[in-house]
Design an enzyme around this catalytic site. Structure first.
Site, PDB file in Angstrom:
ATOM      1  N   GLU A  13      65.105  65.886 -17.642  1.00 33.06           N
ATOM      2  CA  GLU A  13      64.730  66.782 -16.503  1.00 33.06           C
ATOM      3  C   GLU A  13      63.016  66.094 -16.183  1.00 33.06           C
ATOM      4  O   GLU A  13      62.603  66.348 -14.871  1.00 33.06           O
ATOM      5  CB  GLU A  13      64.413  68.326 -17.010  1.00 33.06           C
ATOM      6  CG  GLU A  13      63.667  69.073 -16.172  1.00 33.06           C
ATOM      7  CD  GLU A  13      64.538  69.585 -14.995  1.00 33.06           C
ATOM      8  OE1 GLU A  13      65.972  68.961 -14.832  1.00 33.06           O
ATOM      9  OE2 GLU A  13      64.065  70.406 -14.189  1.00 33.06           O
ATOM     10  N   THR A  42      67.672  71.150   2.112  1.00 31.48           N
ATOM     11  CA  THR A  42      67.397  70.652   0.510  1.00 31.48           C
ATOM     12  C   THR A  42      68.656  71.084  -0.396  1.00 31.48           C
ATOM     13  O   THR A  42      68.417  70.665  -1.463  1.00 31.48           O
ATOM     14  CB  THR A  42      65.981  71.226   0.072  1.00 31.48           C
ATOM     15  OG1 THR A  42      65.476  70.620  -1.043  1.00 31.48           O
ATOM     16  CG2 THR A  42      66.000  72.851   0.073  1.00 31.48           C
TER      17      THR A  42
HETATM   18  C1  DMJ Z   1      68.680  72.451  -5.401  1.00 32.21           C
HETATM   19  O1  DMJ Z   1      68.912  73.755  -5.366  1.00 32.21           O
HETATM   20  C2  DMJ Z   1      67.737  72.240  -4.122  1.00 32.21           C
HETATM   21  O2  DMJ Z   1      67.793  70.664  -4.262  1.00 32.21           O
HETATM   22  C3  DMJ Z   1      66.463  72.346  -4.626  1.00 32.21           C
HETATM   23  O3  DMJ Z   1      65.621  71.987  -3.461  1.00 32.21           O
HETATM   24  C4  DMJ Z   1      65.684  71.839  -5.767  1.00 32.21           C
HETATM   25  N1  DMJ Z   1      66.732  71.983  -6.856  1.00 32.21           N
HETATM   26  C5  DMJ Z   1      67.816  72.240  -6.839  1.00 32.21           C
HETATM   27  C6  DMJ Z   1      68.690  70.930  -7.196  1.00 32.21           C
HETATM   28  O4  DMJ Z   1      68.157  70.233  -8.435  1.00 32.21           O
END
Ligand code: DMJ
Length: 631
Positions: A502, A613
């Site tokens: 992580e 994202t």
């Molecule tokens: C996802 O839900 C999206 O990419 C977000 O921007 C960040 N975290 C998670 C994946 O790790």
């Protein structure tokens, strides 16, 4: 009185006027009224009056309706934010700041004017959750799906050769393997947790979590476009049927604005753009309306949590003790909200994100950096913590993607992106003694020499933005993207499972490794393979497919269980414990980016699509032959 004194005048009525004189008098009066009305518009501060007379009909159709859906009266902030943003172009819009754009204004009116008596009646009624819903399933739109599809530069799934005639190549079989993983992940979810938000593969049941305000089926919504892309047709139909029959929006819990936006709204929008199925468009818009109360703050910067029942909002308790909004959260709405406006004709969504943009553009930034916490009340930064990983990450991503999604017309987004990147390069970028390039975190000028797994998306982002940088910087950004991606690969390669932790540090001789067990877990995150995909498309260097395949093998070995995929507790153990969670982003992102890595470049071409994202593709707003933006 004056007339009575005229000699020879004979009164013809109790008011003393003959018919022709009455006519002349009326003519004079109406002339006077017209003159006074016109003068209002010549006064220096006439804009408010214009708004008074014109706004409800032309400027913001649906705003009242939307505000009241959530039980919120239209507040001053909603009507006109404290510092209203100069409208940046939405998908399909020309730049409204340009004087030489009469055609745009015409188009804008066309899209925003109520399209018929039914819509007018609805906007006027606007008193319940049905305000924009004369009957379930009808939100009118002037969006022309066929015209949009005809403007794409490439077929959505690429120009696939006739696979039956080709010998099975290595890359095809790799792609097939990833498809099989998706099928397995979906079928496990369907079997044990259909309709729940996530699958728990060890206990073989479903989990709702507390981020989605009572909404269900996050895995279904997050999976739709991946299933479509991989041509898992039966599974896609199962997912679609669930959305049609069982995805209910009349929920009443507390939801994360950010998570609902990137997963649900993003997933539904993509499903609509890929298929043209109305159910996805309508549910996306209705859900978008439910998020609007989050913006009911003095600055228009939304709070992180919205209560679907009361329409109240609040910040996360842990975000600088409950008073801050988070950069990555309120900075990652722009792409989806512009599309909500595009597909609904309702300007309120675009106005909300333009206001966020303006606040961020105008605020003082320490050394050009954007701290992660901002007060939605005062509009001031609350803590000088800067990160390209968690809390900051997708804000930067949405700047460059706003530029690309606008078909390179949103200059403001472009400028803000390259300025931010320069500040990051100057203040956060480091090279370890072992030669690894990394982006550190910044606390009031002091660096934490660590990178979160989340920050590993930045290799892909920098690659994506490299070609539009100033010419002298392009090669540098290409190289930087490659170096960061290499560092992230190292964080995988240096673990026993070949999956990355992580967070990893660059301290006292130990590089790209977690230093505490609390940071050693891997929860099926996508960011590293996301960067492999972008770097592959940019360079076609086979190393990225090699690295991607290492991840596939590691997922199979350590994360696959009998009933789905699971995260693991310790990437440095050869027999790691599972965390019992098949995250929705594993299906939305990790498997999608892996599949794209082993596909041709014209499958969801980057000329036509940007990925939100959560890896949901949203179309670029290509102008049509008349020069008008398309999507
Ligand atoms: C996802 O839900 C999206 O990419 C977000 O921007 C960040 N975290 C998670 C994946 O790790």
């Amino acid at each position: 009185m004056l007339m009575r004194k005229v000699p020879g005048f004979v009164p013809a009525s109790p008011w003393g006027l003959r018919l022709p004189q009455k006519f002349l008098f009326l003519l004079f009066l109406s002339g006077l009224v017209t003159l006074c009305f016109g003068a209002l518009f010549l006064l220096p501060n006439s804009s408010r009056l214009k708004r008074l007379f014109l706004a409800p009909r032309i400027q913001q159709p649906g705003l009242e309706a939307v505000a009241q859906v959530a039980g919120h009266p239209v507040t001053r902030e909603q009507e006109s934010p404290p510092n209203p943003a100069p409208a940046a172009p939405a998908p399909g819009e020309d730049d409204p700041r340009s004087q030489a754009s009469p055609r745009r204004r015409k188009g804008w009116l066309r899209r925003t004017r109520p399209t018929g008596p039914r819509e007018e009646a609805t906007a006027a009624r606007g008193s319940s959750a049905t305000a924009l819903r004369p009957q379930e399933g009808s939100i009118s739109s002037s969006f022309d799906f066929n015209a949009f599809r005809s403007r794409l530069r490439h077929p959505v799934l690429g120009t696939t050769a006739d696979k039956s005639k080709e010998p099975q190549s290595l890359v095809q079989s790799q792609r097939e393997k990833i498809k099989e993983m998706m099928q397995f992940a979906w079928q496990s979810y369907k079997r044990y947790a259909m309709g729940k938000n996530e699958l728990r593969p060890l206990t073989r049941d479903g989990y709702e979590g507390n981020m989605f305000g009572g909404l269900s089926g996050a895995t279904v919504i997050d999976s739709l476009d991946t299933l479509y892309l991989m041509e898992l047709k039966e599974e896609f139909q199962e997912a679609k049927a669930w959305v049609e029959e069982s995805f209910h929006l009349n929920v009443s819990g507390e939801a994360s604005l950010f998570e609902v936006n990137i997963r649900y709204i993003g997933g539904l929008l993509s499903a609509f753009y890929l298929t043209g199925e109305e159910v996805f468009r309508i549910k996306a818009i209705k859900l978008g309306e439910k998020l609007l109360p989050a913006f009911d703050t003095p600055t228009g910067i939304p709070k992180g949590v919205v209560n679907f029942k009361s329409g109240s909002n609040r910040s996360w308790g842990w975000a600088v003790a409950g008073g801050s909004s988070i950069l990555a959260e309120f900075g990652s709405l722009h792409l989806e909200f512009l599309h909500l406006t595009q597909l609904s004709g309702n300007q309120v969504f675009a106005e909300k994100v333009r206001n966020i943009r303006k606040v961020l553009r105008d605020i003082d930034k320490p050394f050009g950096l954007y701290p992660n916490f901002l007060s939605p009340v005062s509009g001031n930064w609350m803590q000088h913590h800067v990160s390209v990983g968690g809390l900051g990450d997708s804000f930067y991503e949405y700047l460059i993607k706003s530029w690309l999604m606008s078909a390179k017309t949103d200059m403001e987004a472009k400028d803000m992106y390259y300025e931010a990147l320069e500040a990051i390069e100057t203040h956060l970028l480091n090279v370890s003694p072992g030669g690894l390039t990394y982006i550190a975190e910044w606390r009031g000028g002091i660096l934490d020499h660590k990178m979160g797994h989340l920050a590993c998306f930045s290799g892909g982002m920098i690659a994506l933005g490299a070609e539009d940088a100033q010419e002298e910087k392009r090669a540098r950004y290409r190289e930087l993207a490659a170096q960061i991606t290499k560092t992230c690969h190292e964080s995988y390669a240096r673990s026993d499972t070949k999956l990355g932790p992580e967070a990893f540090w660059f301290n006292s001789g130990r590089e790209a490794v977690a230093t505490q067990t609390s940071e050693s877990y891997y929860i099926l995150r996508p960011e590293v393979v996301e960067s492999y995909m972008y770097l592959w498309r940019q360079t076609h260097d086979p190393i990225y497919r090699e690295w991607g395949w290492e991840v596939v093998m590691a997922l199979e070995k350590y994360c696959r269980t009998e009933a789905g995929f699971s995260g693991i507790q310790d990437v440095y153990s050869k027999v790691p414990d599972h965390d019992n969670k098949q995250q929705t982003f594993f299906l939305a992102e990790t498997l999608k980016y892996l599949y794209l890595l082993f596909s041709e470049d014209d499958m969801l071409s980057l000329e036509d699509w940007v990925f939100n994202t959560e890896a949901h593709p949203l179309p670029v707003s290509h102008p049509d032959s008349s020069g008008r933006g398309g999507a």
